[in-house]
Design an enzyme around this catalytic site. Structure first.
Site, PDB file in Angstrom:
ATOM      1  N   ILE A 141      37.061  42.142  40.238  1.00 41.09           N
ATOM      2  CA  ILE A 141      35.799  41.413  40.449  1.00 41.09           C
ATOM      3  C   ILE A 141      34.893  42.140  41.451  1.00 41.09           C
ATOM      4  O   ILE A 141      33.675  41.964  41.424  1.00 41.09           O
ATOM      5  CB  ILE A 141      36.103  39.954  40.887  1.00 41.09           C
ATOM      6  CG1 ILE A 141      34.963  39.023  40.546  1.00 41.09           C
ATOM      7  CG2 ILE A 141      36.505  39.857  42.345  1.00 41.09           C
ATOM      8  CD1 ILE A 141      35.352  37.553  40.603  1.00 41.09           C
ATOM      9  N   ASN A 169      49.230  48.375  46.380  1.00 37.46           N
ATOM     10  CA  ASN A 169      49.228  48.124  47.825  1.00 37.46           C
ATOM     11  C   ASN A 169      50.355  47.154  48.145  1.00 37.46           C
ATOM     12  O   ASN A 169      50.531  46.158  47.437  1.00 37.46           O
ATOM     13  CB  ASN A 169      47.894  47.515  48.268  1.00 37.46           C
ATOM     14  CG  ASN A 169      46.759  48.515  48.147  1.00 37.46           C
ATOM     15  OD1 ASN A 169      46.930  49.695  48.442  1.00 37.46           O
ATOM     16  ND2 ASN A 169      45.603  48.044  47.698  1.00 37.46           N
ATOM     17  N   HIS A 177      49.979  43.965  41.604  1.00 41.74           N
ATOM     18  CA  HIS A 177      48.968  44.448  40.662  1.00 41.74           C
ATOM     19  C   HIS A 177      48.811  45.937  40.864  1.00 41.74           C
ATOM     20  O   HIS A 177      48.744  46.429  41.995  1.00 41.74           O
ATOM     21  CB  HIS A 177      47.630  43.732  40.883  1.00 41.74           C
ATOM     22  CG  HIS A 177      47.215  43.621  42.321  1.00 41.74           C
ATOM     23  ND1 HIS A 177      47.750  42.661  43.175  1.00 41.74           N
ATOM     24  CD2 HIS A 177      46.351  44.339  43.058  1.00 41.74           C
ATOM     25  CE1 HIS A 177      47.214  42.809  44.367  1.00 41.74           C
ATOM     26  NE2 HIS A 177      46.369  43.826  44.340  1.00 41.74           N
TER      27      HIS A 177
END
Ligand code: AMP
Ligand code: ZN
Length: 116
Positions: free
Chosen positions: A33, A89, A102
Protein backbone atom coordinates in the site's frame (compact mmCIF):
# COMPACT_ATOMS: atom_id res chain seq x y z
CA UNK A 1 -8.27 -2.36 15.41
CA UNK A 2 -8.42 -5.24 17.88
CA UNK A 3 -4.97 -5.94 19.34
CA UNK A 4 -5.16 -9.60 18.33
CA UNK A 5 -6.37 -8.96 14.81
CA UNK A 6 -3.87 -9.47 12.02
CA UNK A 7 -4.05 -7.17 9.00
CA UNK A 8 -2.66 -9.76 6.61
CA UNK A 9 -4.96 -12.52 7.92
CA UNK A 10 -7.79 -10.07 7.15
CA UNK A 11 -6.50 -9.75 3.58
CA UNK A 12 -6.31 -13.57 3.29
CA UNK A 13 -9.95 -13.87 4.45
CA UNK A 14 -11.15 -10.97 2.24
CA UNK A 15 -12.15 -8.84 5.27
CA UNK A 16 -9.66 -6.26 4.06
CA UNK A 17 -9.18 -5.15 0.45
CA UNK A 18 -5.88 -5.58 -1.36
CA UNK A 19 -4.70 -5.50 -4.94
CA UNK A 20 -4.02 -9.23 -5.24
CA UNK A 21 -1.65 -10.29 -8.03
CA UNK A 22 -1.11 -14.00 -7.20
CA UNK A 23 -3.11 -16.69 -5.45
CA UNK A 24 -2.50 -20.37 -4.69
CA UNK A 25 -3.82 -22.81 -2.08
CA UNK A 26 -1.27 -21.66 0.49
CA UNK A 27 0.10 -18.29 -0.67
CA UNK A 28 -1.20 -14.91 -1.83
CA UNK A 29 0.62 -11.82 -3.10
CA UNK A 30 -0.62 -8.24 -3.26
CA UNK A 31 0.69 -4.73 -3.95
CA UNK A 32 2.23 -2.91 -1.01
CA UNK A 33 0.00 0.00 0.00
CA UNK A 34 3.05 2.32 0.45
CA UNK A 35 5.33 1.19 -2.40
CA UNK A 36 9.07 1.78 -1.92
CA UNK A 37 9.83 1.07 -5.60
CA UNK A 38 7.89 1.15 -8.92
CA UNK A 39 6.99 -2.51 -8.26
CA UNK A 40 6.51 -3.48 -4.59
CA UNK A 41 4.64 -6.67 -3.88
CA UNK A 42 4.21 -8.62 -0.66
CA UNK A 43 4.08 -12.42 -0.84
CA UNK A 44 2.57 -14.06 2.24
CA UNK A 45 1.54 -17.50 3.44
CA UNK A 46 -2.17 -17.86 4.16
CA UNK A 47 -1.14 -19.42 7.47
CA UNK A 48 -0.48 -16.90 10.24
CA UNK A 49 3.24 -17.10 11.08
CA UNK A 50 4.33 -14.01 13.06
CA UNK A 51 8.07 -13.89 12.27
CA UNK A 52 10.80 -15.91 10.61
CA UNK A 53 11.73 -17.04 14.14
CA UNK A 54 8.44 -18.97 14.24
CA UNK A 55 9.19 -21.13 11.18
CA UNK A 56 9.10 -24.89 11.76
CA UNK A 57 10.56 -27.71 9.62
CA UNK A 58 7.09 -28.37 8.20
CA UNK A 59 7.13 -24.88 6.64
CA UNK A 60 9.97 -25.81 4.30
CA UNK A 61 7.76 -26.29 1.21
CA UNK A 62 5.77 -23.15 2.02
CA UNK A 63 8.90 -20.98 2.06
CA UNK A 64 10.00 -22.56 -1.22
CA UNK A 65 6.62 -21.77 -2.72
CA UNK A 66 6.89 -18.14 -1.60
CA UNK A 67 10.20 -17.75 -3.46
CA UNK A 68 8.88 -19.51 -6.57
CA UNK A 69 5.90 -17.14 -6.49
CA UNK A 70 8.37 -14.22 -6.29
CA UNK A 71 10.19 -15.58 -9.34
CA UNK A 72 6.94 -15.89 -11.30
CA UNK A 73 5.63 -12.46 -10.29
CA UNK A 74 9.00 -10.83 -11.09
CA UNK A 75 8.78 -12.32 -14.56
CA UNK A 76 5.16 -11.18 -15.03
CA UNK A 77 6.06 -7.63 -14.00
CA UNK A 78 9.04 -7.55 -16.36
CA UNK A 79 11.69 -7.47 -13.63
CA UNK A 80 13.51 -10.74 -14.26
CA UNK A 81 16.19 -9.47 -16.61
CA UNK A 82 17.14 -6.17 -14.94
CA UNK A 83 16.76 -7.64 -11.46
CA UNK A 84 14.84 -7.20 -8.25
CA UNK A 85 15.24 -7.49 -4.52
CA UNK A 86 13.52 -9.86 -2.08
CA UNK A 87 13.48 -9.12 1.65
CA UNK A 88 12.05 -10.71 4.80
CA UNK A 89 12.28 -8.30 7.75
CA UNK A 90 12.43 -10.04 11.14
CA UNK A 91 11.56 -8.20 14.34
CA UNK A 92 12.38 -4.71 15.53
CA UNK A 93 15.93 -4.13 14.33
CA UNK A 94 14.93 -5.02 10.76
CA UNK A 95 11.87 -2.74 10.95
CA UNK A 96 9.17 -5.43 10.83
CA UNK A 97 5.81 -3.66 11.16
CA UNK A 98 3.31 -6.40 10.33
CA UNK A 99 3.72 -9.57 12.37
CA UNK A 100 2.62 -12.05 9.68
CA UNK A 101 5.63 -13.02 7.60
CA UNK A 102 5.82 -11.47 4.14
CA UNK A 103 8.44 -11.49 1.43
CA UNK A 104 8.93 -8.04 -0.10
CA UNK A 105 9.49 -8.17 -3.86
CA UNK A 106 10.88 -4.83 -5.04
CA UNK A 107 11.87 -3.81 -8.54
CA UNK A 108 11.85 -1.20 -11.26
CA UNK A 109 14.73 0.88 -9.98
CA UNK A 110 18.38 0.58 -8.87
CA UNK A 111 18.83 -0.53 -5.24
CA UNK A 112 21.75 0.24 -2.97
CA UNK A 113 23.93 -2.15 -1.03
CA UNK A 114 24.35 -2.42 1.86
CA UNK A 115 20.72 -1.49 2.65
CA UNK A 116 20.11 1.27 5.22
P1 AMP B 1 7.44 -4.74 7.22
O1 AMP B 1 8.01 -3.42 7.67
O2 AMP B 1 8.47 -5.67 6.63
O3 AMP B 1 6.62 -5.40 8.31
O4 AMP B 1 6.49 -4.40 6.01
C1 AMP B 1 5.12 -4.18 6.15
C2 AMP B 1 4.64 -3.65 4.81
O5 AMP B 1 3.24 -3.81 4.74
C3 AMP B 1 4.96 -2.18 4.59
O6 AMP B 1 5.75 -2.03 3.40
C4 AMP B 1 3.56 -1.53 4.44
O7 AMP B 1 3.54 -0.49 3.49
C5 AMP B 1 2.71 -2.72 4.01
N1 AMP B 1 1.29 -2.64 4.34
C6 AMP B 1 0.75 -2.30 5.53
N2 AMP B 1 -0.59 -2.37 5.46
C7 AMP B 1 -0.90 -2.79 4.20
C8 AMP B 1 -2.12 -3.07 3.52
N3 AMP B 1 -3.31 -2.92 4.11
N4 AMP B 1 -2.05 -3.47 2.24
C9 AMP B 1 -0.87 -3.60 1.62
N5 AMP B 1 0.32 -3.37 2.22
C10 AMP B 1 0.31 -2.97 3.49
ZN1 ZN C 1 -1.86 -13.12 10.21
Amino acid sequence: MNKNRCLFCDIVSNKMNADIVYRSDSVIAFKDIHPKAPVHILIIPKEHIPTLNDLKPNHQNLIGEIFLAAQQIAKEFGLAENGYRTVFNCNRDAGQEVYHIHLHLLGGRQFHWPPG
